[in-house]
Design a protein around this motif. Sequence first.
Motif, mmCIF file in Angstrom:
data_model
loop_
_atom_site.group_PDB
_atom_site.id
_atom_site.type_symbol
_atom_site.label_atom_id
_atom_site.label_comp_id
_atom_site.label_asym_id
_atom_site.label_seq_id
_atom_site.Cartn_x
_atom_site.Cartn_y
_atom_site.Cartn_z
ATOM 1 N N ILE A 144 0.830 -1.204 0.000
ATOM 2 C CA ILE A 144 0.000 0.000 0.000
ATOM 3 C C ILE A 144 0.865 1.254 0.000
ATOM 4 N N ARG A 145 0.297 2.322 -0.536
ATOM 5 C CA ARG A 145 0.947 3.633 -0.508
ATOM 6 C C ARG A 145 0.563 4.334 0.788
ATOM 7 N N ILE A 146 1.574 4.918 1.421
ATOM 8 C CA ILE A 146 1.385 5.561 2.718
ATOM 9 C C ILE A 146 1.780 7.028 2.636
ATOM 10 N N ARG A 147 0.989 7.871 3.259
ATOM 11 C CA ARG A 147 1.274 9.308 3.324
ATOM 12 C C ARG A 147 1.655 9.654 4.758
ATOM 13 N N LEU A 148 2.861 10.222 4.923
ATOM 14 C CA LEU A 148 3.370 10.616 6.232
ATOM 15 C C LEU A 148 3.704 12.105 6.171
ATOM 16 N N VAL A 149 3.175 12.878 7.107
ATOM 17 C CA VAL A 149 3.409 14.328 7.133
ATOM 18 C C VAL A 149 4.360 14.661 8.274
ATOM 19 N N ASP A 150 5.463 15.348 7.950
ATOM 20 C CA ASP A 150 6.456 15.661 8.983
ATOM 21 C C ASP A 150 6.121 16.969 9.691
ATOM 22 N N ALA A 151 7.011 17.402 10.586
ATOM 23 C CA ALA A 151 6.755 18.579 11.414
ATOM 24 C C ALA A 151 6.672 19.871 10.615
ATOM 25 N N SER A 152 7.283 19.905 9.444
ATOM 26 C CA SER A 152 7.243 21.107 8.607
ATOM 27 C C SER A 152 6.010 21.144 7.708
ATOM 28 N N GLY A 153 5.227 20.070 7.736
ATOM 29 C CA GLY A 153 4.052 19.987 6.883
ATOM 30 C C GLY A 153 4.302 19.295 5.558
ATOM 31 N N ARG A 154 5.528 18.839 5.337
ATOM 32 C CA ARG A 154 5.832 18.138 4.091
ATOM 33 C C ARG A 154 5.238 16.736 4.125
ATOM 34 N N ALA A 155 4.603 16.349 3.036
ATOM 35 C CA ALA A 155 4.014 15.014 2.922
ATOM 36 C C ALA A 155 4.975 14.089 2.183
ATOM 37 N N TRP A 156 5.278 12.956 2.791
ATOM 38 C CA TRP A 156 6.158 11.959 2.203
ATOM 39 C C TRP A 156 5.323 10.772 1.739
ATOM 40 N N GLN A 157 5.733 10.183 0.623
ATOM 41 C CA GLN A 157 5.066 8.997 0.106
ATOM 42 C C GLN A 157 5.946 7.768 0.347
ATOM 43 N N LEU A 158 5.387 6.782 1.010
ATOM 44 C CA LEU A 158 6.099 5.540 1.297
ATOM 45 C C LEU A 158 5.279 4.371 0.756
ATOM 46 N N THR A 159 5.940 3.270 0.519
ATOM 47 C CA THR A 159 5.257 2.048 0.100
ATOM 48 C C THR A 159 5.696 0.912 1.006
ATOM 49 N N GLU A 160 4.713 0.162 1.514
ATOM 50 C CA GLU A 160 5.058 -0.931 2.429
ATOM 51 C C GLU A 160 3.973 -1.992 2.410
ATOM 52 N N LYS A 161 4.331 -3.175 2.888
ATOM 53 C CA LYS A 161 3.370 -4.263 3.012
ATOM 54 C C LYS A 161 2.341 -3.908 4.086
ATOM 55 N N ALA A 162 1.084 -4.174 3.804
ATOM 56 C CA ALA A 162 0.007 -3.823 4.732
ATOM 57 C C ALA A 162 0.224 -4.400 6.133
ATOM 58 N N PRO A 163 0.618 -5.671 6.289
ATOM 59 C CA PRO A 163 0.789 -6.207 7.648
ATOM 60 C C PRO A 163 1.860 -5.489 8.457
ATOM 61 N N VAL A 164 2.867 -4.941 7.791
ATOM 62 C CA VAL A 164 3.956 -4.277 8.500
ATOM 63 C C VAL A 164 3.462 -3.031 9.234
ATOM 64 N N VAL A 165 2.466 -2.352 8.665
ATOM 65 C CA VAL A 165 1.960 -1.117 9.271
ATOM 66 C C VAL A 165 0.638 -1.346 9.993
ATOM 67 N N GLY A 166 0.331 -2.599 10.261
ATOM 68 C CA GLY A 166 -0.792 -2.920 11.126
ATOM 69 C C GLY A 166 -2.156 -2.633 10.567
ATOM 70 N N VAL A 167 -2.357 -2.863 9.288
ATOM 71 C CA VAL A 167 -3.672 -2.607 8.701
ATOM 72 C C VAL A 167 -4.085 -3.786 7.836
#
Length: 233
Positions: A144-167
């Motif tokens: 799955i594609r994951i969106r992570l927003v850091d402290a500056s408001g920048r959105a990062w795109q990550l890709t990972e296996k669904a079980p790894v991120v608990g969903v």
Amino acid sequence: MHREELARLLFSGPPAAIMCRQALLDGARFTVDESPEGAVPASQLARTYTRRQEHTVKMGIPTLGFRQVVEVLRRHGDKALRLGLVNVDDPPYHYALFLDEQLSSLVAAVGVDQRLGYRLRLGDAVLVSAEAVGWEDRSFPGWIRIRLVDASGRAWQLTEKAPVVGVDVTDETTFPVPVAVRGVVTGLRPNAGGGPPLVAVSTAPDGVAAEDATDEFILPGEALGRVPCTPPG
């Protein structure tokens, strides 16, 4: 003890009591130990809260009235007191109230900031709040594609296996859905806007990285959670 009764005792107390009173009136969770064994000598409480004060100073955790509370408890010697606790969820804050044995007056009050950023140290394992925004590859076990927003408001795109991120995602899943990315604290940085420090977190332990291979992110403490302990057995 009813909420209104406790709030009435805090009407003209120290700053921590005044703030706690407002929190109570706003619906904060509270408990007061009214049991027969709940009355504790002030000297015993003084020893406990002396250690807790030293811990907050060492960790740099903001408090309100802690030094004064320890002094008051010491002065009360073996006089029996009862403890009341009030917890605010947003932002997380904890109050401890020291009441006389008859629950008729306030003796002392302390407030402690509970925001996680103040309590993290290098090497701590954390969970980073993010969101799954769609499928990357539906083949097992599901990427799955994951969106992570850091402290500056920048959105990062990550890709990972669904079980790894608990969903658990299926063809019927409606995105976005919240996920938790595991990481480890690699640094703390001052927060220019005040408040808890910003936290550098590496997602490398699980091999999770952004599209440009970035695997360390600067995040606010509010975006992090503790990794829950697994009970033995």
